[in-house]
Write a protein that holds these residues in place. Structure first.
Motif, mmCIF file in Angstrom:
data_model
loop_
_atom_site.group_PDB
_atom_site.id
_atom_site.type_symbol
_atom_site.label_atom_id
_atom_site.label_comp_id
_atom_site.label_asym_id
_atom_site.label_seq_id
_atom_site.Cartn_x
_atom_site.Cartn_y
_atom_site.Cartn_z
ATOM 1 N N ALA A 1 0.765 -1.523 0.130
ATOM 2 C CA ALA A 1 0.255 0.096 0.104
ATOM 3 C C ALA A 1 0.717 1.404 0.000
ATOM 4 N N ASN A 2 2.229 1.062 0.791
ATOM 5 C CA ASN A 2 2.714 2.215 0.340
ATOM 6 C C ASN A 2 3.612 2.370 -0.651
ATOM 7 N N GLU A 3 4.089 1.514 -1.615
ATOM 8 C CA GLU A 3 5.044 1.211 -2.185
ATOM 9 C C GLU A 3 4.207 0.682 -2.769
ATOM 10 N N PRO A 4 3.851 1.228 -3.713
ATOM 11 C CA PRO A 4 2.385 0.335 -5.627
ATOM 12 C C PRO A 4 3.568 -0.048 -6.295
ATOM 13 N N LYS A 5 4.737 -0.283 -6.648
ATOM 14 C CA LYS A 5 5.473 -1.036 -7.151
ATOM 15 C C LYS A 5 5.927 -1.838 -6.963
ATOM 16 N N LYS A 6 5.774 -2.208 -4.838
ATOM 17 C CA LYS A 6 6.278 -2.883 -5.101
ATOM 18 C C LYS A 6 5.247 -4.623 -4.805
ATOM 19 N N LEU A 7 5.627 -5.461 -5.462
ATOM 20 C CA LEU A 7 4.670 -6.844 -5.454
ATOM 21 C C LEU A 7 5.155 -7.402 -4.060
ATOM 22 N N ILE A 8 3.970 -8.263 -3.851
ATOM 23 C CA ILE A 8 4.226 -8.627 -3.085
ATOM 24 C C ILE A 8 3.706 -9.852 -3.104
ATOM 25 N N SER B 1 0.280 -15.595 -4.225
ATOM 26 C CA SER B 1 0.605 -15.250 -4.912
ATOM 27 C C SER B 1 1.906 -15.975 -6.017
ATOM 28 N N ASP B 2 1.686 -15.279 -6.723
ATOM 29 C CA ASP B 2 3.314 -15.523 -7.506
ATOM 30 C C ASP B 2 4.111 -14.500 -7.394
ATOM 31 N N GLN B 3 5.662 -15.052 -8.241
ATOM 32 C CA GLN B 3 6.530 -13.560 -8.185
ATOM 33 C C GLN B 3 6.336 -12.585 -8.839
ATOM 34 N N GLN B 4 5.600 -12.150 -9.749
ATOM 35 C CA GLN B 4 4.639 -10.404 -9.972
ATOM 36 C C GLN B 4 3.226 -10.092 -9.083
ATOM 37 N N GLY B 5 3.042 -11.477 -7.868
ATOM 38 C CA GLY B 5 2.177 -10.668 -7.148
ATOM 39 C C GLY B 5 0.969 -10.627 -7.241
ATOM 40 N N ASN B 6 0.678 -12.049 -8.052
ATOM 41 C CA ASN B 6 -0.464 -12.449 -9.155
ATOM 42 C C ASN B 6 -1.430 -13.646 -8.785
ATOM 43 N N TYR B 7 -2.048 -13.768 -8.397
ATOM 44 C CA TYR B 7 -2.983 -14.595 -7.658
ATOM 45 C C TYR B 7 -4.406 -15.261 -8.638
ATOM 46 N N ARG B 8 -4.965 -16.004 -8.434
ATOM 47 C CA ARG B 8 -5.947 -16.601 -9.543
ATOM 48 C C ARG B 8 -6.563 -17.864 -8.737
ATOM 49 N N ILE C 1 -20.255 -13.857 -6.315
ATOM 50 C CA ILE C 1 -18.939 -14.331 -7.672
ATOM 51 C C ILE C 1 -20.801 -15.017 -8.171
ATOM 52 N N GLN C 2 -20.488 -15.074 -9.902
ATOM 53 C CA GLN C 2 -21.805 -16.006 -10.330
ATOM 54 C C GLN C 2 -20.656 -17.128 -10.872
ATOM 55 N N ARG C 3 -21.796 -18.063 -10.798
ATOM 56 C CA ARG C 3 -20.906 -19.103 -11.993
ATOM 57 C C ARG C 3 -20.914 -18.975 -13.372
ATOM 58 N N GLY C 4 -20.038 -19.403 -13.805
ATOM 59 C CA GLY C 4 -19.260 -19.219 -15.239
ATOM 60 C C GLY C 4 -19.295 -18.010 -14.856
ATOM 61 N N GLN C 5 -18.466 -16.938 -14.473
ATOM 62 C CA GLN C 5 -17.916 -15.770 -14.387
ATOM 63 C C GLN C 5 -16.312 -15.115 -13.430
ATOM 64 N N VAL C 6 -15.332 -14.975 -14.214
ATOM 65 C CA VAL C 6 -13.731 -14.556 -13.937
ATOM 66 C C VAL C 6 -13.806 -12.971 -13.321
ATOM 67 N N ILE C 7 -14.036 -12.922 -11.885
ATOM 68 C CA ILE C 7 -13.930 -11.526 -11.945
ATOM 69 C C ILE C 7 -11.955 -11.341 -12.202
ATOM 70 N N SER C 8 -12.147 -10.334 -12.361
ATOM 71 C CA SER C 8 -10.315 -9.774 -13.037
ATOM 72 C C SER C 8 -10.572 -8.518 -12.430
ATOM 73 N N GLU C 9 -9.282 -8.066 -11.836
ATOM 74 C CA GLU C 9 -8.379 -6.841 -11.712
ATOM 75 C C GLU C 9 -8.663 -7.201 -9.948
ATOM 76 N N GLN C 10 -9.064 -8.056 -9.460
ATOM 77 C CA GLN C 10 -9.504 -8.265 -7.996
ATOM 78 C C GLN C 10 -8.088 -8.126 -7.311
ATOM 79 N N ASN C 11 -7.826 -6.311 -6.942
ATOM 80 C CA ASN C 11 -6.449 -6.473 -6.316
ATOM 81 C C ASN C 11 -6.294 -6.132 -5.083
ATOM 82 N N PHE C 12 -5.417 -6.332 -4.512
ATOM 83 C CA PHE C 12 -5.382 -6.012 -3.212
ATOM 84 C C PHE C 12 -4.100 -4.967 -3.039
ATOM 85 N N ALA C 13 -4.582 -3.475 -2.086
ATOM 86 C CA ALA C 13 -3.255 -3.068 -1.412
ATOM 87 C C ALA C 13 -2.964 -3.426 0.167
#
Length: 212
Positions: free
Chosen positions: A134-141, A157-164, A196-208
């Motif tokens: 949250a304090n350093e937005p470019k820092k991926l967790i 979350s992976d090396q780029q901070g992404n989760y799925r 959430i709804q069946r058959g849909q993937v919510i993208s960009e559900q980001n966390f700081a």
């Protein structure tokens, strides 16, 4: 690789069932013909009489197939006309949408049926996004734990901070309210209420996440 001919049979429809988010092959999916030309319907009626009470319990029939380990399915010796296929995953019926697709079979040429390819993509229910400082937005967790409260659904979350999170439970109609909980070493835990709804993937559900 699927061979397009079988001894004494000709493959009319062939394809694979794939997972919509990852494009991975899905084994154990059921692909059924639910609409068909009258000629094929008559063939099925005769088959049903032949097999009697066993007919409905048969896992595979001329109008119903189960995908192999590599996701393939095929139907043989179909009369020409329009068919409607429905694909579903019985082992995870509340995690994927059923999908329907139309297929047209041409008349045989010199007695040979031309194979129509029909890949089917099952849409999962899911959430994906990125976790940052949250304090350093470019820092991926990395290695942050993301879980759904009161369920066994969790990921890291992976090396780029992404989760799925893919293949989440969801009712056939309507929405499911869930609470997401995100935690990481050195950071305050965060939570978020989501529909959430069946058959849909919510993208960009980001966390700081805020440092402790």
């Amino acid at each position: 690789m699927l061979e397009l001919s079988i001894v004494n049979q000709q493959i009319a429809i062939a394809g694979k069932v794939l997972q919509g988010e990852t494009q991975k092959n899905i084994s154990g999916a059921i692909v059924a013909i639910i609409e068909m030309p009258e000629k094929f319907r008559a063939i099925l009626s005769l088959k049903a009489l032949q097999y009697g009470s066993r007919w409905e319990k048969m896992p595979e029939r001329p109008d119903r197939k189960i995908t192999s380990n590599d996701g393939y399915f095929y139907f043989t010796n179909l009369p020409p006309g329009e068919y409607l296929l429905e694909a579903s995953l019985p082992t995870s019926p509340t995690r994927y949408n059923e999908v329907k697709t139309k297929v047209q079979i041409s008349s045989p040429i010199n007695g040979k049926i031309s194979t129509t390819m029909a890949d089917i993509v099952l849409s999962p229910t899911g959430i994906k996004g990125r976790i940052i400082d949250a304090n350093e937005p470019k820092k991926l967790i990395t290695n942050a734990k993301v879980k759904i409260q009161d369920s066994g659904d969790t990921t890291i979350s992976d090396q780029q901070g992404n989760y799925r999170l893919i293949g989440l439970e969801s009712p056939k109609s309507g929405q499911r309210n869930i609470t997401m909980i995100v935690s990481a070493t050195g950071y305050q835990q965060a939570s978020h209420l989501l529909n959430i709804q069946r058959g849909q993937v919510i993208s960009e559900q980001n966390f700081a996440l805020k440092p402790k």
